[in-house]
Design an enzyme around this catalytic site. Structure first.
Site, PDB file in Angstrom:
ATOM      1  N   HIS A   1       0.826  -1.207   0.000  1.00  0.00           N
ATOM      2  CA  HIS A   1       0.000   0.000   0.000  1.00  0.00           C
ATOM      3  C   HIS A   1       0.861   1.258   0.000  1.00  0.00           C
ATOM      4  O   HIS A   1       0.538   2.246  -0.656  1.00  0.00           O
ATOM      5  CB  HIS A   1      -0.900  -0.016   1.241  1.00  0.00           C
ATOM      6  CG  HIS A   1      -1.913   1.074   1.270  1.00  0.00           C
ATOM      7  ND1 HIS A   1      -3.188   0.915   0.795  1.00  0.00           N
ATOM      8  CD2 HIS A   1      -1.833   2.357   1.702  1.00  0.00           C
ATOM      9  CE1 HIS A   1      -3.857   2.035   0.931  1.00  0.00           C
ATOM     10  NE2 HIS A   1      -3.065   2.933   1.487  1.00  0.00           N
TER      11      HIS A   1
ATOM     12  N   HIS B   1     -10.434   2.550  -1.541  1.00  0.00           N
ATOM     13  CA  HIS B   1     -10.637   2.132  -0.155  1.00  0.00           C
ATOM     14  C   HIS B   1     -11.490   0.879  -0.187  1.00  0.00           C
ATOM     15  O   HIS B   1     -12.615   0.840   0.280  1.00  0.00           O
ATOM     16  CB  HIS B   1     -11.312   3.258   0.629  1.00  0.00           C
ATOM     17  CG  HIS B   1     -10.818   3.333   2.032  1.00  0.00           C
ATOM     18  ND1 HIS B   1      -9.521   3.583   2.341  1.00  0.00           N
ATOM     19  CD2 HIS B   1     -11.440   3.187   3.220  1.00  0.00           C
ATOM     20  CE1 HIS B   1      -9.361   3.594   3.654  1.00  0.00           C
ATOM     21  NE2 HIS B   1     -10.520   3.346   4.206  1.00  0.00           N
TER      22      HIS B   1
END
Lengths: 274, 972
Positions: B245, B308
């Protein structure tokens, strides 16, 4: 009548109240400036700390937004704060002949703190705090953003000309105008305090979606008994420039947006008595 | 003393939430509920008299007109029985009805902004409360079994990840025995120096670090040079910094693509376009939290889109909340801080009508995810006062276990506020919300695949946002920025303080005293404080001389600020807890110590045969089927719930036409209200093409985003792009091969259109494991485009304007039905995927842009899903006029002879354009050199007609029927 307050260039001075969750301050300031006012954005903390500050303005504006997140109920917490910390100053402000407008969340605040409707000229609902009207959940149970036609029904408010048809957007979840008793609604109409009703494009009273939230009697905006305090759910500050109209590419650019008149009427009223 | 207060709507007023819940319950097939009422519960702890409580209730908590209340303790003993007393509940319907109660309360530690608002309101009354807790109570009457009630609680009313559920329990007081647990400091070190491979992997797994063996060995080697074992917080910091990430190790590593080595895919594709095009108006690209381009003489514009996905799968409302909240903080943390002016949202879900038995274990139904995500974005964006004016929703069964939630934000930033750098000696200032256990391990969690266990293991990764806190931070921050009170800023996103301080201190080094961080509740270890992903926090680098002034600016807006450390100059990251050293790592190791990774990638085009569909005489039903398909149908139900006009800059809204309900192509806003300069924002995405070839999916996504810009009156001169890749498991070579294909498609197409990329993000490992089955999402690339428009009064909408106007098609229609919606409704994928014609694509867009600039275009709509027929139908019913079109006039590639191909092919770079008859010569002159055809005209009636190449009616439908087909699907 001449009202107190120092001015620069003889321009009416407007104060837009800010707090946590205020969010239409930027475009409301633009609208007021375009109408000819000097505008300050002031945080409620500052106004509570320096209570004399309010007196230096002519137009008090409660803009749209989600003050304190609309937690508990829309506008409730700011209404509670103003009632307990600025009530006397605000009543003095109105008694001095100055103007108050609450838009969307600001209308919810005015109703819930009792500055509206103030029937019989005394803002009586402040004493004893018995709320006769409220703004509650839309019939659709949802937040909705849509354009509506407003028909003006009274010349009582200094902000509004009678018999005009305005096109402006609403954007709210709790905008349904409700009266506790039928009689109170009638009294409100009788005293000319019902300023705006939702209508269709020809100005006739009509149901959803023309009446976007199921308001009783299609009520979209009311004023107090002096005509100097106005509350309305729709957003006049969102139709100031012609390109804000949802169909300007079809219908052409008008010279100005319908909402501007409301702010200009306020500014001209003050300028006329300065 | 705790008082329990129950607030409910009076019987003669409708219960809005109750009504909503009733329809949700009917949606899951439980039809025996006769009556539902909701009760808002407040538990107030404080030294308050009966009179005080009465005031709190009547003046603050209820609306006396519509609501009533009962108190337990304090005021009186339960003065009225809520079920049979004042509320008159359970008296409707069947006689043998049972009454059930379901009470839902957020778990300890889960954000509930209402609590602090109530405390504030009580303070304004001149009283004080120690603490407030809230809960929601639902009363149900009906002939229901307890199992059905449990199902209702589980599927409609509560999410057990963040909430506790109590069925048929009264007078709950939620006494929390854990309140008094204090944290006792103990430095935790992990034995890795003497660990073998298996033990290293175990340490990684037990700590939810998700570091692989090679990475664990690099850590072991590093600490061996100092002869000591790492502390837990050192390992956490490394794991967070090295997570996919945060580090994008797949994109930046080495890829062996069928024998050819690619060292850093990102640098060789999307970033390369930008450096080769070298546009002078690109101010900051791929460096900051968002890309920055020039706007006017005073301002620049920044733009960022984030994903998300994983949190939204588990808790849709909170996941979407924090998704939009997070990307807004990206904008706030760009340069020295930009004002957020526009949100965009693109979602991918499973089809909303999926049967419950098709839903894998541990997965929420797509409809629940959809509603939760929309509500999450709505509540956060609306409360922040940021218009949400652009977006898209895409449906495919493969998103059922792993939905995608893309959130974007555009910001306006003064030209002189775009650069930032921390100075040695600057203090580290933490502003905004308090720190709790929220979202621990979010960064590492979002880098791995979901399983049906995810909701159990990773519950802590889910958070609920507090938009009003973020709004307060925004207001104060922009004031502090304008007064020049800080040198650097970034947001606390994934990885929390670890990521924010680690990044800002990369060049200088930093020391942080973790006990100074203000906490929501006691009991957090130093390590939890450091990696918590509690929302609504920003980190600033403040010169010591500005300490008091910046504190005052924030506190005046009721925002808490805490100085927690400083930037040192020793190029080390040092953490202390009450004077004890708990971490000391060199910044160089943290940021450059990640061992290089080589991954294998391969690509072989899958072959889905083009089907043989019989030609028909009438395609009206096919057209209606496409219009009503999930991806094409009207999204008005969603759009209206977003405030798309706040801030007053709206020029081109998402809903257009005579009844304000047609599908606009791109949105336009004017960020500076006294100027007619605008920005256009659009998006392009079509995962169906990716099933055939991700290269052309990428090319088509760029083409689509650009088409939309040109459709509303923009030009390609000042367009910047963002890339957001959401992919499956890239350790599988064929999956990674697809990613390489897509990145190459981005490079070639963006270079051709001369539109640079300025920012992007990738989310990998989007797959869902249930039992022994793994479902990967389709490769999904979202392209977002932003264009600077010199004069918004030149804009045009997509609805036809008046009868007798001529209708043109621009661009070439080809045998390209692969991945089309026409094939989709007939159950096929096909192979003839639309390509971008680099002979005419750019010229078409450039010439159309100049025709619009000259005022020759009345309306325009791009051809995308559903091709010519869908685009023209949408223009027709949005404008409220019929149309007659002739397929024989459509310019087609050689070999195209079928009517269905011309009607529904999704060939790129095509537009339907409405032109007034008196302007048609000038229009044709302006666009000469590209393929076009005058295919018909607008009629003064309500029939939409298309004639075949032979002049026979192949479509003849009432526009109201077409519109109904398009609107009915998502009328929830």
């Amino acid at each position: 009548m001449t009202i107190k307050a120092e001015t620069l260039n003889n321009k009416p001075k407007a104060i837009i109240l800010r707090t946590a969750g205020t969010n239409c301050d930027y475009e409301t300031k633009y609208a007021l400036e375009k109408a000819g006012a000097d505008v300050d954005l002031v945080h409620v903390n500052q106004l509570v700390k320096d209570k004399g500050l309010l007196g230096s303005y002519h137009i008090f504006v409660l803009p749209g937004g989600f003050t304190y997140g609309d937690d508990i109920a829309a506008g409730k917490v700011l209404a509670n704060q103003l009632r307990h910390h600025l009530l006397d100053e605000l009543m003095q402000f109105v008694d001095d002949g100055k103007l108050v407008i609450g838009i969307c969340n600001g209308f919810q605040v005015l109703i819930k703190m009792g500055l509206l409707p103030g029937i019989n000229g005394t803002h009586s609902s402040l004493n004893g705090y018995r709320q006769e009207f409220t703004l509650t959940y839309n019939d659709s149970s949802k937040f909705e953003d849509r354009w509506v036609y407003l028909k003006s029904f009274s010349n009582k408010s200094v902000f509004v000309d009678k018999d005009c048809l305005l096109y402006v957007p609403i954007a709210h979840a709790e905008g349904k105008f409700v009266a506790g008793k039928e009689g109170e609604l009638k009294a409100l109409g009788k005293s000319g305090q019902i300023i705006f009703k939702y209508a269709d494009k020809d100005g006739n009273i009509a149901n959803y979606p023309w009446n976007p939230n199921g308001s009783m009697d299609n009520i979209a905006g009311i004023c107090d008994s002096t005509g100097r305090v106005l509350g309305m759910m729709p957003h006049p500050e969102r139709y100031i420039e012609p390109t804000q109209h949802p169909r300007w590419t079809r219908e052409g650019l008008k010279s100005e947006g319908d909402g501007l008149a409301i702010f200009r009427n306020a500014v001209n009223y003050i300028a006329g008595i300065l | 003393m705790v008082t329990r207060i129950e607030v409910f709507t009076k019987t003669n007023f409708p219960d809005a939430i109750g009504n909503e819940v009733a329809s949700e319950i009917a949606n899951i097939g439980i039809t025996f509920v006769d009556e539902i009422r909701t009760v808002q519960v407040y538990l107030i702890d404080g030294n308050l008299s009966k009179e005080d409580i009465k005031r709190i209730c009547s003046e603050l908590l209820i609306d006396g007109l519509t609501q009533d209340y009962v108190c337990i303790n304090g005021l009186s003993e339960r003065s009225a029985d809520i079920q049979t007393g004042k509320m008159k509940f359970g008296q409707k319907g069947r006689k043998d009805n049972a009454v059930y109660t379901i009470e839902v309360a957020r778990k300890r530690g889960v954000m509930d902004p209402v609590e602090s608002t109530v405390i504030k309101g009580i303070r304004d009354l001149g009283l004080s409360a120690k603490s407030v807790k809230t809960a929601k109570r639902f009363l149900l009457a009906g002939s229901l079994t307890i199992e059905q009630v449990e199902t209702i609680a589980d599927k409609v009313l509560a999410n057990k990840i963040i909430e506790d559920v109590f069925i048929n329990k009264d007078n709950l007081f939620y006494e929390d025995k854990n309140d008094t647990i204090d944290y006792v400091f103990h430095r935790n070190t992990l034995e890795i120096l003497n660990a073998d491979d298996e033990q290293l992997l175990l340490i990684s797994q037990m700590g939810q670090l998700y570091l692989n063996l090679q990475e664990m060995k690099a850590v072991q080697e590093y600490f061996a040079t100092f002869g000591r074992n790492p502390t837990d917080v050192e390992l956490e910091t490394i794991a967070q910094t090295w997570s996919e990430h945060c580090m994008h190790k797949t994109f930046r590593g080495i890829i062996d693509y069928d024998g050819k080595l690619i060292d850093n895919l990102l640098a060789n594709t999307v970033m390369k376009v930008t450096s080769e095009l070298n546009k002078p108006w690109c101010v900051s690209v791929f460096k900051d939290n968002a890309g920055i381009v020039e706007f006017d003489e005073n301002y620049n514009i920044c733009f960022k889109v984030e994903t998300h996905n994983h949190p939204s799968a588990i808790e849709p409302y909170g996941g979407a909340n924090t998704g939009i909240g997070g990307v807004i903080r990206d904008t706030l943390g760009t340069g020295l801080g930009a004002k957020p002016i526009l949100n965009t949202d693109v979602f991918c879900f499973g089809p909303l009508d999926m049967r419950q038995e098709m839903i894998p274990e541990g997965v929420l139904h797509p409809k629940r995810i959809f509603k939760g995500v929309v509500a999450g974005v709505r509540d956060y964006g609306n409360r922040m006062g940021i218009p949400t004016a652009n977006g898209a929703i895409f449906f495919d069964e493969r998103y059922t276990g792993n939905p995608l939630v893309y959130c974007g934000n555009v910001g306006l930033i003064p030209k002189d506020k775009c650069k930032k750098v921390s100075h040695e000696g600057d203090l580290i200032l933490l502003v905004g919300g308090r720190t709790g256990r929220d979202g621990i391990h979010g960064a590492t969690f979002s880098s791995v695949e979901l399983t049906h266990q995810s909701e159990v293991v990773s519950g802590g990764a889910v958070q609920i946002g507090d938009p009003i806190m973020e709004k307060k931070v925004t207001d104060a921050l922009l004031m502090a920025r304008d007064r020049g009170l800080y040198n650097n800023i970034t947001d606390c996103g994934a990885g929390g303080l670890s990521s924010a301080v680690g990044e800002m201190g990369e060049e200088l080094g930093a020391v942080v005293d973790l006990e100074k961080v203000p906490l929501k509740y006691d009991g957090l270890s130093y390590s939890e404080i450091w990696i918590s992903e509690a929302q609504e926090r920003m980190v600033l680098s403040v010169p010591p001389g500005n300490m008091e002034e910046i504190r005052e600016v924030f506190e005046r807006e009721d925002v808490e600020v805490t100085f927690i450390g400083k930037f040192t100059g020793d190029k080390r990251l040092r953490l202390r807890y009450k004077g004890e050293d708990v971490a000391d790592i060199e910044m160089a190791f943290l940021h450059d110590g990640l061992p290089g990774m080589t991954r294998k990638a391969t690509w072989r085009s899958p072959s889905h045969k083009d089907p043989a569909i019989n030609e028909k005489k009438d395609y009206g039903e096919d057209l209606k089927k496409i219009l009503s398909s999930w991806n094409v149908c009207s999204k008005e139900w969603v759009i209206r719930q977003y405030d798309h006009e706040v801030q007053g800059g709206s020029v081109m809204k998402p809903l257009q036409g005579v009844n304000n309900d047609g599908p606009g192509d791109a949105c336009i806003i004017r960020p500076v209200l006294n100027s007619n300069k605008g920005i256009i924002v659009s998006n392009g995405m079509n995962p169906k093409y990716g099933d055939i070839d991700p290269y052309y999916m990428a090319a088509s996504a760029i083409d689509e985003a650009l088409r939309q810009i040109v459709s509303v009156g923009g030009s390609l001169e000042r367009v910047a792009l963002l890339d957001n890749f959401s992919w499956g498991n890239t350790s599988k070579p064929e999956c990674l091969g697809g990613l390489v294909r897509a990145a190459k498609g981005c490079y070639d197409t963006a270079l051709y259109y001369e539109t640079p990329f300025i920012s992007g993000k990738d989310s990998l490992n989007n797959e869902f494991k249930s039992g022994d089955k793994t479902i990967s999402i389709p490769p999904t690339l979202l392209i977002s485009a932003i264009c600077i428009m010199p004069d918004v009064t030149k804009a045009i909408s997509m609805d036809v304007k008046s009868p007798d106007n001529l209708i043109y098609i621009l661009g070439m229609t080809k045998n390209e039905l692969g991945g089309s919606h026409y094939y989709y409704i007939h159950g096929f994928i096909g192979n003839s995927v639309p390509k971008v014609d680099t002979g005419i694509g750019k010229k078409t867009m450039d010439l159309l842009a100049s025709a619009t600039e000259k005022g020759l275009v009345r309306s325009c709509h791009d051809c995308s899903e559903g091709g010519l027929a869908v685009a023209a139908a949408e223009m027709s019913f949005a404008g409220g006029y019929g149309m007659e079109l002739d397929l024989s006039q459509v310019p087609v590639e050689e070999g195209v002879d079928r009517d269905d191909v011309i009607l529904f092919a999704e060939s790129n770079s095509r537009f339907i354009v409405e032109v007034q008859p008196e302007k048609h010569q000038e229009f044709e002159k302006t666009i000469s050199g590209i393929p076009y055809g005058c295919i018909g005209k607008v009629l003064d009636d309500d029939i939409f007609t298309i004639l075949s190449q032979n002049g026979e009616k192949v479509i003849s439908e009432k526009i109201s029927d077409l519109k109904e087909a398009w609107q009915a699907t998502l009328r929830l």
